[in-house]
Design an enzyme around this catalytic site. Structure first.
Site, PDB file in Angstrom:
ATOM      1  N   GLY A  10       0.834  -1.204   0.000  1.00  0.00           N
ATOM      2  CA  GLY A  10       0.000   0.000   0.000  1.00  0.00           C
ATOM      3  C   GLY A  10       0.869   1.254   0.000  1.00  0.00           C
ATOM      4  O   GLY A  10       2.101   1.186  -0.005  1.00  0.00           O
ATOM      5  N   LEU A  12       1.302   3.616   2.341  1.00  0.00           N
ATOM      6  CA  LEU A  12       2.106   3.729   3.551  1.00  0.00           C
ATOM      7  C   LEU A  12       2.919   2.455   3.778  1.00  0.00           C
ATOM      8  O   LEU A  12       4.094   2.517   4.159  1.00  0.00           O
ATOM      9  CB  LEU A  12       1.177   3.987   4.753  1.00  0.00           C
ATOM     10  CG  LEU A  12       1.826   4.062   6.118  1.00  0.00           C
ATOM     11  CD1 LEU A  12       2.897   5.157   6.170  1.00  0.00           C
ATOM     12  CD2 LEU A  12       0.763   4.321   7.186  1.00  0.00           C
ATOM     13  N   ASP A  34      -5.730 -11.629   4.581  1.00  0.00           N
ATOM     14  CA  ASP A  34      -6.924 -10.780   4.600  1.00  0.00           C
ATOM     15  C   ASP A  34      -7.342 -10.581   6.058  1.00  0.00           C
ATOM     16  O   ASP A  34      -7.706 -11.552   6.732  1.00  0.00           O
ATOM     17  CB  ASP A  34      -8.037 -11.483   3.793  1.00  0.00           C
ATOM     18  CG  ASP A  34      -9.313 -10.667   3.720  1.00  0.00           C
ATOM     19  OD1 ASP A  34      -9.485  -9.721   4.525  1.00  0.00           O
ATOM     20  OD2 ASP A  34     -10.159 -10.980   2.866  1.00  0.00           O
ATOM     21  N   ALA A  58      -7.111  -0.838   5.184  1.00  0.00           N
ATOM     22  CA  ALA A  58      -8.333  -0.096   5.495  1.00  0.00           C
ATOM     23  C   ALA A  58      -9.257  -0.130   4.293  1.00  0.00           C
ATOM     24  O   ALA A  58      -8.805  -0.315   3.160  1.00  0.00           O
ATOM     25  CB  ALA A  58      -8.002   1.362   5.829  1.00  0.00           C
ATOM     26  N   TYR A 123     -17.233   6.214   7.035  1.00  0.00           N
ATOM     27  CA  TYR A 123     -15.809   5.858   7.085  1.00  0.00           C
ATOM     28  C   TYR A 123     -15.228   6.253   8.443  1.00  0.00           C
ATOM     29  O   TYR A 123     -14.603   5.441   9.131  1.00  0.00           O
ATOM     30  CB  TYR A 123     -15.053   6.564   5.952  1.00  0.00           C
ATOM     31  CG  TYR A 123     -13.558   6.572   6.124  1.00  0.00           C
ATOM     32  CD1 TYR A 123     -12.818   5.385   6.067  1.00  0.00           C
ATOM     33  CD2 TYR A 123     -12.861   7.763   6.361  1.00  0.00           C
ATOM     34  CE1 TYR A 123     -11.432   5.388   6.242  1.00  0.00           C
ATOM     35  CE2 TYR A 123     -11.489   7.776   6.527  1.00  0.00           C
ATOM     36  CZ  TYR A 123     -10.773   6.585   6.468  1.00  0.00           C
ATOM     37  OH  TYR A 123      -9.416   6.591   6.649  1.00  0.00           O
ATOM     38  N   LYS A 127     -13.704   3.952  11.457  1.00  0.00           N
ATOM     39  CA  LYS A 127     -12.307   4.092  11.916  1.00  0.00           C
ATOM     40  C   LYS A 127     -12.284   4.378  13.423  1.00  0.00           C
ATOM     41  O   LYS A 127     -11.418   3.878  14.137  1.00  0.00           O
ATOM     42  CB  LYS A 127     -11.587   5.210  11.149  1.00  0.00           C
ATOM     43  CG  LYS A 127     -11.319   4.912   9.685  1.00  0.00           C
ATOM     44  CD  LYS A 127     -10.360   3.753   9.458  1.00  0.00           C
ATOM     45  CE  LYS A 127      -8.908   4.136   9.614  1.00  0.00           C
ATOM     46  NZ  LYS A 127      -8.012   2.999   9.226  1.00  0.00           N
TER      47      LYS A 127
HETATM   48  N1  LIG Z   1      -4.607   7.699   2.258  1.00  0.00           N
HETATM   49  C1  LIG Z   1      -4.936   8.720   3.041  1.00  0.00           C
HETATM   50  O1  LIG Z   1      -5.038   9.852   2.601  1.00  0.00           O
HETATM   51  C2  LIG Z   1      -5.176   8.481   4.521  1.00  0.00           C
HETATM   52  C3  LIG Z   1      -5.567   9.551   5.351  1.00  0.00           C
HETATM   53  C4  LIG Z   1      -5.775   9.319   6.709  1.00  0.00           C
HETATM   54  C5  LIG Z   1      -5.617   8.045   7.226  1.00  0.00           C
HETATM   55  N2  LIG Z   1      -5.251   7.030   6.401  1.00  0.00           N
HETATM   56  C6  LIG Z   1      -5.094   5.666   6.956  1.00  0.00           C
HETATM   57  O2  LIG Z   1      -3.752   5.252   6.735  1.00  0.00           O
HETATM   58  C7  LIG Z   1      -3.724   3.850   6.495  1.00  0.00           C
HETATM   59  C8  LIG Z   1      -2.900   3.541   5.242  1.00  0.00           C
HETATM   60  O3  LIG Z   1      -3.450   4.211   4.114  1.00  0.00           O
HETATM   61  P1  LIG Z   1      -2.841   4.016   2.642  1.00  0.00           P
HETATM   62  O4  LIG Z   1      -3.106   5.276   1.891  1.00  0.00           O
HETATM   63  O5  LIG Z   1      -1.458   3.473   2.733  1.00  0.00           O
HETATM   64  O6  LIG Z   1      -3.821   2.865   2.090  1.00  0.00           O
HETATM   65  P2  LIG Z   1      -3.669   1.955   0.772  1.00  0.00           P
HETATM   66  O7  LIG Z   1      -2.667   2.499  -0.171  1.00  0.00           O
HETATM   67  O8  LIG Z   1      -5.060   1.729   0.294  1.00  0.00           O
HETATM   68  O9  LIG Z   1      -3.066   0.594   1.351  1.00  0.00           O
HETATM   69  C9  LIG Z   1      -3.847  -0.327   2.073  1.00  0.00           C
HETATM   70  C10 LIG Z   1      -3.153  -1.669   2.018  1.00  0.00           C
HETATM   71  O10 LIG Z   1      -3.962  -2.627   2.727  1.00  0.00           O
HETATM   72  C11 LIG Z   1      -4.253  -3.731   1.863  1.00  0.00           C
HETATM   73  N3  LIG Z   1      -5.582  -4.260   2.201  1.00  0.00           N
HETATM   74  C12 LIG Z   1      -6.798  -3.802   1.820  1.00  0.00           C
HETATM   75  N4  LIG Z   1      -7.767  -4.549   2.359  1.00  0.00           N
HETATM   76  C13 LIG Z   1      -7.149  -5.515   3.084  1.00  0.00           C
HETATM   77  C14 LIG Z   1      -7.599  -6.603   3.874  1.00  0.00           C
HETATM   78  N5  LIG Z   1      -8.903  -6.868   4.015  1.00  0.00           N
HETATM   79  N6  LIG Z   1      -6.688  -7.393   4.495  1.00  0.00           N
HETATM   80  C15 LIG Z   1      -5.351  -7.143   4.356  1.00  0.00           C
HETATM   81  N7  LIG Z   1      -4.862  -6.129   3.619  1.00  0.00           N
HETATM   82  C16 LIG Z   1      -5.749  -5.330   2.988  1.00  0.00           C
HETATM   83  C17 LIG Z   1      -4.184  -3.179   0.470  1.00  0.00           C
HETATM   84  O11 LIG Z   1      -3.964  -4.248  -0.451  1.00  0.00           O
HETATM   85  P3  LIG Z   1      -4.437  -4.101  -2.003  1.00  0.00           P
HETATM   86  O12 LIG Z   1      -3.760  -2.912  -2.509  1.00  0.00           O
HETATM   87  O13 LIG Z   1      -3.997  -5.358  -2.638  1.00  0.00           O
HETATM   88  O14 LIG Z   1      -5.921  -3.911  -1.935  1.00  0.00           O
HETATM   89  C18 LIG Z   1      -3.006  -2.218   0.591  1.00  0.00           C
HETATM   90  O15 LIG Z   1      -1.795  -2.915   0.493  1.00  0.00           O
HETATM   91  C19 LIG Z   1      -5.178   3.390   6.502  1.00  0.00           C
HETATM   92  O16 LIG Z   1      -5.504   2.910   7.778  1.00  0.00           O
HETATM   93  C20 LIG Z   1      -5.974   4.651   6.252  1.00  0.00           C
HETATM   94  O17 LIG Z   1      -7.275   4.609   6.820  1.00  0.00           O
HETATM   95  C21 LIG Z   1      -5.020   7.213   5.067  1.00  0.00           C
END
Ligand SMILES: NC(=O)c1ccc[n+]([C@@H]2O[C@H](COP(=O)([O-])OP(=O)(O)OC[C@H]3O[C@@H](n4cnc5c(N)ncnc54)[C@H](OP(=O)(O)O)[C@@H]3O)[C@@H](O)[C@H]2O)c1
Length: 291
Positions: A10, A12, A34, A58, A123, A127
């Site tokens: 992902g 992060l 998963d 997430a 959402y 969270k």
């Molecule tokens: N992005 C933002 O702007 C933002 C802002 C505030 C907080 N956050 C929080 O920060 C965290 C990381 O965000 P990010 O942007 O890095 O997210 P991301 O790019 O969507 O990465 C999420 C990762 O989790 C994997 N995943 C999804 N569903 C899953 C499941 N059921 N079991 C196991 N793995 C799973 C995804 O795999 P696939 O890619 O194969 O689906 C991906 O590798 C999250 O908790 C998010 O809520 C993010």
């Protein structure tokens, strides 16, 4: 120290994979791993025997969560409850991520960890439920709220992060409506990974706000992207109401990083500096000449 890293590809997760000592990390990838399948999670984590479990997974397509509350709560809350209980059982420290959107935006100064959340959308509610499960689990935890992430891998769940979305729209030559009444603290996934790695060297468990310094509206963020690239784009500032997204969002959700400072973490750079580093790392901008 073995670290199980959930969501290692992902936005992060891939930065954490680059930052943490490689030999310590057991990367876990969806869908083989998963978090919504507790028996699979138990088997995998028991085999790894981690000292730390980092959960970046997430369901965070904010508007889609409005029509899929079941999935939102399954991934963002119930799976987190089970994961935290397992961490407690096997004595692993849990690192989990949450969002600035847990707040309702009525404040006009940065939110501190002690401020009371009041989610405005599904959402954020899911969270916050995940946060509460972590806090009630009895496991040692680092619970990190962050905001507006941008990293080279792009946001997997959303398809693109905000910067990539703006650039893709500009490539199409269309005018770009951007919300100008929501103030946020955009954050570099790379810098966040460095801070989390530093936090892990401490045992100062608890809730932390971790974001780059400064704040802006999404419109100001977009304007800075094109300024940094010396590129023209037709940006049109709009209100949240005019934009008409299905999910309500807070008008102000800037996070104060005071607790991180007290824990001895160094300051994040300002978000415009972090943005420029990101654009340079992506090969979209020439590095600044050495002083
Ligand atoms: N992005 C933002 O702007 C933002 C802002 C505030 C907080 N956050 C929080 O920060 C965290 C990381 O965000 P990010 O942007 O890095 O997210 P991301 O790019 O969507 O990465 C999420 C990762 O989790 C994997 N995943 C999804 N569903 C899953 C499941 N059921 N079991 C196991 N793995 C799973 C995804 O795999 P696939 O890619 O194969 O689906 C991906 O590798 C999250 O908790 C998010 O809520 C993010």
């Amino acid at each position: 120290m073995t670290i199980a890293l959930i969501g290692a590809d992902g936005q992060l997760g891939s930065e954490l994979l680059r930052t943490l000592p490689r030999e310590d990390v057991a990367p876990l990838y969806y869908p083989d791993f998963d978090i919504t399948r507790p028996e699979l999670v138990r088997a995998a984590l028991t085999a790894i025997g981690p000292r730390v479990v980092i959960n970046t997974a997430a369901f965070h397509r904010v508007d889609e969560c409005e029509t899929k509350p079941h999935t939102a709560f399954l991934v963002n809350a119930l799976a987190v409850r089970d994961l935290a209980a397992l961490c407690r059982e096997v004595n692993a420290v849990l690192v989990h991520f949450s969002t600035d959107y847990v707040f309702d935006g009525r404040k006009t100064t940065p939110y501190v960890e002690e401020d009371e959340p009041n989610p405005l959308n599904i959402y954020a509610a899911s969270k916050l439920a995940g946060e509460r499960f972590v806090q009630a689990s009895g496991a040692d935890y680092f619970l990190v709220r962050t905001c507006g992430l941008f990293g080279p891998a792009g946001c997997r769940e959303k398809g693109r992060n905000f910067v990539e979305t703006m650039l893709a729209l500009a490539d199409r030559g269309v005018s770009i409506r951007v919300v100008n009444d929501q103030t946020v603290g955009p954050t570099s996934a790379e810098e966040l990974a460095v801070k989390v790695t530093a936090l892990l060297r401490t045992d100062r468990y608890g809730l932390y706000h971790l974001t780059n310094r400064g704040s802006c509206t999404w419109f100001e963020f977009a304007r800075e992207i094109f300024l940094a690239l010396g590129r023209e784009a037709q940006l049109v500032p709009v209100t949240s109401e005019e934009f008409g997204a299905p999910a309500r969002r807070p008008h102000y959700s800037v996070l104060a990083n005071d607790r991180a400072r007290e824990a001895g973490l160094s300051e994040f750079s300002s978000w415009p500096e972090a943005l420029r580093s990101y654009l340079t790392a992506k090969g979209l901008r020439k590095p600044a000449p050495a002083a």
